[in-house]
Design an enzyme around this catalytic site. Structure first.
Site, PDB file in Angstrom:
ATOM      1  N   SER A   1      -0.317 -15.198 -65.260  1.00  0.00           N
ATOM      2  CA  SER A   1      -1.260 -15.499 -63.812  1.00  0.00           C
ATOM      3  C   SER A   1      -0.422 -15.775 -62.756  1.00  0.00           C
ATOM      4  O   SER A   1      -0.636 -15.577 -61.654  1.00  0.00           O
ATOM      5  CB  SER A   1      -2.332 -16.329 -64.241  1.00  0.00           C
TER       6      SER A   1
ATOM      7  N   HIS B   1     -24.109   1.152 -83.916  1.00  0.00           N
ATOM      8  CA  HIS B   1     -23.245   1.734 -84.648  1.00  0.00           C
ATOM      9  C   HIS B   1     -23.568   1.384 -86.016  1.00  0.00           C
ATOM     10  O   HIS B   1     -23.231   1.625 -87.461  1.00  0.00           O
ATOM     11  CB  HIS B   1     -21.825   2.097 -84.568  1.00  0.00           C
TER      12      HIS B   1
ATOM     13  N   GLU C   1      -4.210  -1.627 -58.101  1.00  0.00           N
ATOM     14  CA  GLU C   1      -4.222  -1.687 -59.455  1.00  0.00           C
ATOM     15  C   GLU C   1      -5.663  -2.266 -59.973  1.00  0.00           C
ATOM     16  O   GLU C   1      -5.865  -1.841 -61.322  1.00  0.00           O
ATOM     17  CB  GLU C   1      -3.265  -3.034 -59.773  1.00  0.00           C
TER      18      GLU C   1
ATOM     19  N   GLU D   1     -10.552 -14.865 -64.744  1.00  0.00           N
ATOM     20  CA  GLU D   1     -10.722 -16.222 -64.068  1.00  0.00           C
ATOM     21  C   GLU D   1     -10.042 -16.334 -62.610  1.00  0.00           C
ATOM     22  O   GLU D   1     -10.399 -16.624 -61.584  1.00  0.00           O
ATOM     23  CB  GLU D   1     -10.072 -17.195 -64.923  1.00  0.00           C
TER      24      GLU D   1
HETATM   25  C1  LIG Z   1      -1.558  -4.777 -73.267  1.00  0.00           C
HETATM   26  C2  LIG Z   1      -1.083  -5.293 -72.177  1.00  0.00           C
HETATM   27  C3  LIG Z   1      -0.325  -4.872 -71.129  1.00  0.00           C
HETATM   28  C4  LIG Z   1       0.292  -5.338 -70.201  1.00  0.00           C
HETATM   29  N1  LIG Z   1       1.069  -4.541 -68.952  1.00  0.00           N
HETATM   30  C5  LIG Z   1       1.725  -5.207 -68.394  1.00  0.00           C
HETATM   31  C6  LIG Z   1       2.671  -4.634 -67.377  1.00  0.00           C
HETATM   32  O1  LIG Z   1       2.970  -3.416 -67.572  1.00  0.00           O
HETATM   33  N2  LIG Z   1       3.561  -5.294 -66.568  1.00  0.00           N
HETATM   34  C7  LIG Z   1       3.318  -6.722 -66.453  1.00  0.00           C
HETATM   35  O2  LIG Z   1       4.213  -7.401 -65.451  1.00  0.00           O
HETATM   36  N3  LIG Z   1       2.477  -7.295 -66.987  1.00  0.00           N
HETATM   37  C8  LIG Z   1       1.674  -6.683 -68.057  1.00  0.00           C
HETATM   38  N4  LIG Z   1       0.579  -7.301 -68.860  1.00  0.00           N
HETATM   39  C9  LIG Z   1       0.660  -8.788 -68.648  1.00  0.00           C
HETATM   40  C10 LIG Z   1      -0.649  -9.219 -68.063  1.00  0.00           C
HETATM   41  O3  LIG Z   1      -0.702  -8.921 -66.739  1.00  0.00           O
HETATM   42  C11 LIG Z   1      -0.911 -10.849 -68.247  1.00  0.00           C
HETATM   43  O4  LIG Z   1      -1.042 -10.722 -69.786  1.00  0.00           O
HETATM   44  C12 LIG Z   1      -1.946 -11.348 -67.636  1.00  0.00           C
HETATM   45  O5  LIG Z   1      -1.773 -11.391 -66.169  1.00  0.00           O
HETATM   46  C13 LIG Z   1      -2.167 -12.710 -67.910  1.00  0.00           C
HETATM   47  O6  LIG Z   1      -1.097 -13.837 -67.899  1.00  0.00           O
HETATM   48  P1  LIG Z   1      -1.000 -14.378 -69.248  1.00  0.00           P
HETATM   49  O7  LIG Z   1      -0.918 -13.529 -70.412  1.00  0.00           O
HETATM   50  O8  LIG Z   1       0.494 -15.117 -69.169  1.00  0.00           O
HETATM   51  O9  LIG Z   1      -1.913 -15.399 -69.472  1.00  0.00           O
HETATM   52  P2  LIG Z   1      -1.947 -16.861 -68.839  1.00  0.00           P
HETATM   53  O10 LIG Z   1      -1.611 -16.705 -67.184  1.00  0.00           O
HETATM   54  O11 LIG Z   1      -1.225 -17.874 -69.427  1.00  0.00           O
HETATM   55  O12 LIG Z   1      -3.509 -17.353 -68.804  1.00  0.00           O
HETATM   56  C14 LIG Z   1      -3.991 -18.028 -70.079  1.00  0.00           C
HETATM   57  C15 LIG Z   1      -5.651 -18.246 -69.501  1.00  0.00           C
HETATM   58  O13 LIG Z   1      -5.584 -19.194 -68.712  1.00  0.00           O
HETATM   59  C16 LIG Z   1      -6.322 -18.695 -67.574  1.00  0.00           C
HETATM   60  N5  LIG Z   1      -5.926 -19.157 -66.311  1.00  0.00           N
HETATM   61  C17 LIG Z   1      -4.535 -19.017 -65.792  1.00  0.00           C
HETATM   62  N6  LIG Z   1      -4.561 -19.471 -64.649  1.00  0.00           N
HETATM   63  C18 LIG Z   1      -5.809 -19.883 -64.182  1.00  0.00           C
HETATM   64  C19 LIG Z   1      -6.315 -20.592 -63.071  1.00  0.00           C
HETATM   65  N7  LIG Z   1      -5.531 -20.859 -62.153  1.00  0.00           N
HETATM   66  N8  LIG Z   1      -7.548 -20.874 -62.960  1.00  0.00           N
HETATM   67  C20 LIG Z   1      -8.455 -20.508 -64.114  1.00  0.00           C
HETATM   68  N9  LIG Z   1      -7.782 -19.873 -65.233  1.00  0.00           N
HETATM   69  C21 LIG Z   1      -6.601 -19.671 -65.291  1.00  0.00           C
HETATM   70  C22 LIG Z   1      -6.448 -17.198 -67.603  1.00  0.00           C
HETATM   71  O14 LIG Z   1      -7.421 -16.750 -66.974  1.00  0.00           O
HETATM   72  C23 LIG Z   1      -6.220 -16.805 -69.348  1.00  0.00           C
HETATM   73  O15 LIG Z   1      -7.789 -16.968 -69.645  1.00  0.00           O
HETATM   74  C24 LIG Z   1       0.181  -6.748 -69.798  1.00  0.00           C
HETATM   75  C25 LIG Z   1      -0.533  -7.455 -71.032  1.00  0.00           C
HETATM   76  C26 LIG Z   1      -1.183  -6.811 -72.220  1.00  0.00           C
HETATM   77  C27 LIG Z   1      -1.706  -7.541 -73.222  1.00  0.00           C
END
Ligand SMILES: Cc1cc2nc3c(=O)[nH]c(=O)nc-3n(C[C@H](O)[C@H](O)[C@H](O)COP(=O)(O)OP(=O)(O)OC[C@H]3O[C@@H](n4cnc5c(N)ncnc54)[C@H](O)[C@@H]3O)c2cc1C
Length: 374
Positions: free
Chosen positions: A126, A333, A237, A362
């Protein structure tokens, strides 16, 4: 929809029915789509609607891509990461020079280039400003070092758009985007294909860059402007994700209505229980209200007026409705809903990520709130 849109929708439906659906079980099993499917999709015109004729496409409005996004999910495709192709193509269209477009767009149009969008890292999802991948200036270009994770098309991609920091000292938004073909890219390595609870046919992977040299001519837009470019393209996107949510919800409703009409309990069809009828009525209402808003966003996208806030609303809301419908439809189901023989089981598992990738729910709410708290 214009007549052209409707004709295109028919050809997309036919292509998915004949070329995609029969392959889904195999791709789910192997965890990746066959490379030649990209070429078939290119031949069928599914990769080039946004690309101008001069570069091998047909330069149409994004309503055509909206049709693909929705139709793809309405057949329950949890394998082909077409959306990444569309997003990467839009980066090239919006920010690249004519020379760069001539280098990359024709191969994107044919499916010779399978793209990956490399933003997320182990320490930055994020919070994109926390990226650690660094591109150090080196003579005529840059050397990129760092690791990316969660990258869709990670195993199959041969064309990458990579976000890396370029400023020294490293500042939050000092990000540059690079477009590069992976052919003979010294220092580039693919890591694990990640095992996920859904989207089994997508090769979501780790990627590693160790002093990977890229020429300056591979910079997308201006150096240091990458964060602005990323923010600029996020509405598209997010809209694709919302469109997919509507498409997948259509499938879940179709499947569940068929199921509850056929299944009997207590000498009645499940459909005859008031609970079943009310649950389906609630789901259909949520879906139609969502469809209306998402369609409005598509119109705004075509007209160039879609705001970040509206795209965030569409993405957050449509993804949430998709998950609610998945839950209710699985419940209807019974135990069979938990078994992968039934499409609803896949739909349930695939839906959850919609509230996370492309900006979590979020983050969507935060972006919407910013336009309220002015
Ligand atoms: C199947 C899959 C495909 C993907 N494909 C791609 C891709 O092609 N290219 C790419 O670059 N990425 C890709 N992603 C990554 C995806 O975009 C990220 O998982 C997503 O942006 C969330 O980042 P994170 O997983 O690091 O979670 P984090 O950023 O660590 O967040 C964890 C939790 O904290 C919350 N949070 C974080 N910041 C805040 C805030 N400021 N306020 C409130 N809550 C907050 C989040 O909402 C979440 O619930 C993919 C992910 C998956 C699982």
């Amino acid at each position: 929809m214009t007549d052209e849109h409707k004709m295109f929708r028919e050809s997309v439906r036919k292509f998915f029915k004949n070329e995609l659906v029969p392959n889904l079980p195999k791709w789910r099993e192997q965890g990746v789509v066959d490379q030649d499917f990209w070429l078939k999709a290119g031949q069928a015109g599914l990769l080039s609607s946004a690309i101008p004729e001069a570069y091998g496409g047909y330069g149409a409005d994004c309503g055509f891509e909206a049709i693909i996004a929705q139709e793809q999910m309405s057949v329950g495709d949890n394998c082909w990461a077409w959306s990444i192709h569309s997003i990467c193509t839009h980066y090239i269209l919006a920010f690249c020079s004519d020379d760069q477009k001539a280098r990359w767009l024709p191969k994107l149009a044919t499916g010779e280039f399978i793209p990956a969008l490399c933003m997320s890292e182990p320490v930055a999802g994020s919070d994109l400003q926390a990226l650690q991948t660094y591109a150090a200036e080196d003579g005529a270009g840059y050397r990129i070092s760092g690791s990316k994770t969660f990258i869709s098309n990670g195993q199959s991609a041969n064309f990458l758009i990579v976000a890396a920091k370029t400023g020294r000292p490293v500042r939050g938004t000092d990000i540059t985007l690079f477009a590069l073909s992976t052919d003979e890219l010294a220092g580039f390595e693919r890591g694990r294909r990640l095992k996920k609870i859904g989207l089994p046919g997508q090769d979501t992977s780790e990627l590693f860059f160790d002093q990977v040299f890229v020429d300056r001519s591979n910079v997308v837009g201006e150096p240091g402007q990458g964060f602005r470019l990323l923010m600029n393209q996020l509405p598209w996107e997010r809209l694709i994700i919302a469109l997919g949510a509507v498409g997948y919800s259509d499938l879940m409703m179709r499947e569940t209505i068929t199921y509850v009409k056929a299944r009997r309990a207590f000498q009645k069809r499940l459909m005859d229980f008031q609970n079943t009828r009310f649950k389906l009525a609630e789901c259909q209402t949520k879906l139609e209200v969502t469809r209306a808003f998402v369609d409005k966003c598509v119109e705004e996208m075509i007209g160039g007026s879609l705001t970040n806030a509206s795209a965030s609303m569409a993405k957050w809301w449509a993804a949430q409705v998709q998950c609610e419908i998945a839950d209710e439809c699985l419940q209807l189901h019974g135990g069979y809903g938990y078994i992968f023989d039934y499409p609803i089981a896949h739909a349930y598992a695939d839906s959850r990520i919609q509230q996370i990738y492309g900006g979590s729910r979020e983050i969507m709410k935060e972006l919407i709130a910013r336009t309220i708290d002015v």
